[in-house]
Design a protein around this motif. Structure first.
Motif, PDB file in Angstrom:
ATOM      1  N   GLN A 121      19.720  10.516 -16.644  1.00  0.00           N
ATOM      2  CA  GLN A 121      18.763  11.621 -16.520  1.00  0.00           C
ATOM      3  C   GLN A 121      18.358  11.868 -15.070  1.00  0.00           C
ATOM      4  O   GLN A 121      18.168  13.004 -14.653  1.00  0.00           O
ATOM      5  CB  GLN A 121      17.522  11.327 -17.370  1.00  0.00           C
ATOM      6  N   GLU A 122      18.235  10.805 -14.288  1.00  0.00           N
ATOM      7  CA  GLU A 122      17.761  10.939 -12.917  1.00  0.00           C
ATOM      8  C   GLU A 122      18.856  11.296 -11.914  1.00  0.00           C
ATOM      9  O   GLU A 122      18.580  11.952 -10.902  1.00  0.00           O
ATOM     10  CB  GLU A 122      17.070   9.639 -12.472  1.00  0.00           C
ATOM     11  N   ASN A 178      17.495   2.528 -22.900  1.00  0.00           N
ATOM     12  CA  ASN A 178      16.553   3.316 -22.094  1.00  0.00           C
ATOM     13  C   ASN A 178      16.902   3.258 -20.608  1.00  0.00           C
ATOM     14  O   ASN A 178      16.784   4.256 -19.886  1.00  0.00           O
ATOM     15  CB  ASN A 178      15.131   2.825 -22.327  1.00  0.00           C
ATOM     16  N   TYR A 179      17.303   2.078 -20.115  1.00  0.00           N
ATOM     17  CA  TYR A 179      17.681   1.957 -18.706  1.00  0.00           C
ATOM     18  C   TYR A 179      18.908   2.816 -18.386  1.00  0.00           C
ATOM     19  O   TYR A 179      18.953   3.497 -17.350  1.00  0.00           O
ATOM     20  CB  TYR A 179      17.955   0.500 -18.353  1.00  0.00           C
ATOM     21  N   LEU A 183      19.613   0.023 -12.087  1.00  0.00           N
ATOM     22  CA  LEU A 183      19.258   0.358 -13.471  1.00  0.00           C
ATOM     23  C   LEU A 183      20.249  -0.240 -14.464  1.00  0.00           C
ATOM     24  O   LEU A 183      19.860  -0.764 -15.521  1.00  0.00           O
ATOM     25  CB  LEU A 183      19.185   1.876 -13.638  1.00  0.00           C
ATOM     26  N   GLN A 235      17.934   6.456 -18.463  1.00  0.00           N
ATOM     27  CA  GLN A 235      17.184   6.804 -17.260  1.00  0.00           C
ATOM     28  C   GLN A 235      18.118   7.088 -16.086  1.00  0.00           C
ATOM     29  O   GLN A 235      17.919   8.041 -15.324  1.00  0.00           O
ATOM     30  CB  GLN A 235      16.234   5.662 -16.899  1.00  0.00           C
TER      31      GLN A 235
END
Length: 531
Positions: free
Chosen positions: A247-248, A240-241, A182, A244
């Protein structure tokens, strides 16, 4: 300082050692940490040799830092895309692996130390002469093993800290390859945003040239707007990457690398170490040269910083020759505008430094510093060599430029009177260490550190009959930076020295909102222990 203000520059445990000979170093800066806000005038005071000028040069990377970090937020990573980002992402598994290895080695050392402790306890129970000697030998060996285990734990912590600069607490996660993927995607978007930014700047140069020549830049405005939209798209994708990834994976599948990795507070600490700005110490030489368009320095002696065989105009114009592709007419016109802005005349373009007064030479130095898109300026004793009336004029000019261009000043000086009225916040340094940091009014109204009290007590009084207090008069010489004293660096000259000052270095604590001090008189932990 107001929390609404944006941080422009952040220093984290910055150190600078100068090697003298094998095993001997001058410790010019020692664990210097603070933040500078956008648009503020940040003053630094202290005796000669305290590290003020060295600090300014290390910030600008004129001197490479020994350790620590200097983070610049004036330009985003998407605008510049420094090369070290991709390298740091690639090194994440290495940081994790090394941290694990160091910690496991520390456990092995502790296992070796465990039977020694039991033997020492058994010998202490008997206490014969022979056993006492053996106990002393074993105690020495135990101390060596404990020190080794402690250092290995520190090494493990350093590896995790370095990794956290790139991904925060995600350095602790089991799914590090997925996190890397990511961040690699984010890095590609960052590179695309940086390329679009360079394209936009080329269009800006063309627009500026058209403006100076008086010809309309047909279609340039639309191309610039298109480039702006392209930049915004890549920046959003990059963010955004990264978002992400956090968040994950944040807080999930945490590896037991050290005994602290499962602690939420330690994970939060690593997240705070995550760098969103540009680490100046990791930039390449060419990248730092580009960064110096925004970070400039004005020196103490204006005459020494000017070429006596070069006219004033050519000295200023040289900035554009090195850093831009402007044609000669554009460079000359912009130089003329700069001369007028700093209070000189257009005809001074053809003058040589020897024909100017000290104040005029300093104005030329200021013009050179603000010629490009400058945001941060280090002023190293820039008014100390001038007459008082000229000092006032230069300070007034600096204030005007600060308001117009939203400049941030790092103001180094010995003159407490000047720094009191010119600076928003003041940092007091002693022997390369931070003593006190506060807003100007708070520092002069209520100094907390004994060294600050001594500096203020030494300021000459203008009232007749107003005597100096002898309570805060400093005695003795400043210790050598090659062999600084243990504990508090100021304890050898402090009238309020306590026993703890000779053993432990005081931490920097926020005694009052925005007022930081490094002194055991305000050490909250010490007070809690005594209670």
């Amino acid at each position: 300082m107001s929390q609404k203000k944006k941080v422009l520059l952040e220093l984290k445990k910055l150190k600078k050692y100068f090697p003298v000979r094998r095993g001997v170093q001058i410790k010019a800066l020692e664990d210097v940490s603070f933040s500078i806000y956008e648009g503020e005038k940040f003053g630094v005071v202290g005796e000669s040799g305290c590290g003020k000028s060295t600090l300014g040069r290390v910030i600008l990377q004129l001197y490479p830092q020994t350790s620590g970090a200097c983070i610049y937020y004036g330009r985003t990573r998407d605008e510049m895309c420094p090369r070290y980002l991709a390298k740091e992402v690639a090194k994440l598994p290495e940081y994790q692996k090394k941290a694990t290895e160091f910690y496991q080695k520390s456990l092995e050392v502790e296992r070796k130390a465990a039977p020694l402790r039991q033997t020492i306890e058994a010998l202490s129970a008997h206490g014969t002469s022979r056993e006492t000697k053996r106990e002393a030998a074993l105690q020495k060996r135990l101390s060596e093993l404990e020190f080794r285990a402690k250092e290995l734990r520190k090494d493990a912590s350093r590896q995790l800290r370095e990794g956290s600069r790139t991904v925060g607490s995600l350095i602790l996660c089991k799914e590090l390859p997925a996190i890397q993927a990511l961040f690699d995607k984010a890095q590609k978007e960052t590179a695309a945003a940086a390329a679009a930014t360079r394209k936009y700047r080329e269009l800006e140069k063309q627009f500026e040239q058209a403006r100076v020549e008086g010809t309309p830049g047909k279609g340039l405005q639309e191309k610039m707007e298109k480039a702006e939209r392209e930049i915004a798209g890549h920046v959003e994708a990059s963010h955004n990457y990264r978002l992400q990834a956090f968040q994950e994976y944040r807080g999930r599948d945490i590896l037991p690398i050290t005994e602290r990795t499962q602690d939420p507070e330690y994970q939060a600490k690593l997240d705070r170490n995550y760098e969103t700005g540009i680490n100046l110490g990791k930039l390449t030489r060419s990248e730092m040269r580009e960064m110096r368009r925004e970070m400039q320095m004005i020196f103490q002696d204006p005459a020494a910083s000017l070429d006596p065989r070069q006219s004033v105009g050519k000295s200023i114009e040289e900035v554009y020759v090195i850093n831009t592709d402007y044609p000669a007419p554009v460079r000359r016109e912009k130089t003329m505008e700069l001369l007028e802005r700093v209070g000189l005349k257009r005809e001074h373009y053809y003058s040589y430094p020897h024909a100017l007064s000290g104040g005029q030479k300093q104005r030329v130095g200021i013009a050179r510093a603000i010629a490009l898109d400058t945001r941060f300026v280090v002023l190293d004793e820039s008014v100390s060599a001038l007459d008082v009336s000229v000092q006032a004029q230069i300070l007034q000019l600096l204030n005007e430029l600060s308001r117009e261009k939203h400049l941030t000043y790092f103001f180094i000086t010995h003159d407490l009177g000047v720094v009191k009225h010119f600076c928003d916040r003041i940092l007091v340094m002693y022997l390369g260490n931070v003593c006190e940091l506060a807003e100007s009014s708070a520092l002069f109204h209520k100094p907390l550190h004994p060294y600050t009290e001594s500096l203020l007590a030494a300021v000459p009084r203008l009232k007749v009959g107003q005597e100096h207090s002898t309570e805060f008069v400093l005695e003795g010489d400043v210790p050598s930076a090659m062999t600084p004293p243990k504990g508090c660096p100021f304890h050898t000259r402090c009238s309020k020295c306590m026993e703890i000052c000779t053993r432990e270095k005081p931490p920097v604590v926020e005694q009052e909102p925005g007022h930081f001090v490094a002194c055991h008189l305000y050490d909250k932990k010490k007070e809690e222990t005594e209670v």
